[in-house]
Scaffold this motif. Structure first.
Motif, PDB file in Angstrom:
ATOM      1  N   PHE A  56       0.803  -1.221   0.000  1.00  0.00           N
ATOM      2  CA  PHE A  56       0.000   0.000   0.000  1.00  0.00           C
ATOM      3  C   PHE A  56       0.835   1.270   0.000  1.00  0.00           C
ATOM      4  N   LEU A  60       0.559   3.957  -3.009  1.00  0.00           N
ATOM      5  CA  LEU A  60      -0.046   5.260  -2.687  1.00  0.00           C
ATOM      6  C   LEU A  60       0.922   6.398  -2.965  1.00  0.00           C
ATOM      7  N   ARG A  95      -8.515  -6.606   0.616  1.00  0.00           N
ATOM      8  CA  ARG A  95      -7.438  -5.637   0.390  1.00  0.00           C
ATOM      9  C   ARG A  95      -7.880  -4.554  -0.581  1.00  0.00           C
ATOM     10  N   THR A  96      -8.753  -4.906  -1.529  1.00  0.00           N
ATOM     11  CA  THR A  96      -9.203  -3.911  -2.499  1.00  0.00           C
ATOM     12  C   THR A  96     -10.022  -2.813  -1.828  1.00  0.00           C
ATOM     13  N   LEU A  99      -7.516  -0.545  -0.127  1.00  0.00           N
ATOM     14  CA  LEU A  99      -6.828   0.272  -1.119  1.00  0.00           C
ATOM     15  C   LEU A  99      -7.731   1.394  -1.620  1.00  0.00           C
ATOM     16  N   LEU A 102      -8.043   4.071   1.109  1.00  0.00           N
ATOM     17  CA  LEU A 102      -6.814   4.857   1.261  1.00  0.00           C
ATOM     18  C   LEU A 102      -6.639   5.845   0.116  1.00  0.00           C
TER      19      LEU A 102
END
Length: 122
Positions: A56, A60, A95-96, A99, A102
């Motif tokens: 991540f 990011l 996790r998607t 993500l 974030l």
């Protein structure tokens, strides 16, 4: 993604100790030639190194840096999301989802998030 824009970047976050997993060598055969054969501009592969197998943070940082280099221009991030086969799988953390959240929190107003359904074979 290729049908949405002529300027597409594919980002691979790669742990530093996994150099052999780099897609750079396979990219022309797997992506560039088929895209050109379909009459589309091939996407650019960007390999982002990641210490300690972190995903991540490096992703990011890259997307936020890209947005800062192009102020006022929308940045669309396409995230494949596995379509769950069982109704109770929606309760498991994904996790998607993290993500996407974030990117929305840190990306600012020029960040667009596109989730694309990905169906796994039975």
């Amino acid at each position: 993604g290729l049908t949405l824009s002529c300027e597409v970047q594919v980002v691979q976050v790669l742990a530093e100790e996994l150099k052999e997993e780099n897609l750079t060598r396979l990219w022309p055969a797997l992506v560039e030639r088929p895209a050109c054969a379909a009459g589309l501009r091939p996407p650019k592969l960007v390999v982002v190194p990641s210490p300690y197998r972190e995903f991540f943070g490096p992703l990011l940082a890259y997307v936020i840096r890209l947005a800062a280099e192009h102020p006022g221009r929308p940045i669309a991030v396409m995230i494949p999301e596995v379509v769950e086969r069982r109704w109770y799988h929606v309760f498991f953390p994904r996790r998607t989802t993290l993500l996407r959240d974030l990117l929305l929190l840190r990306g600012g107003r020029q960040m667009l998030i596109i989730t694309a359904p990905w169906y796994l074979p039975d």
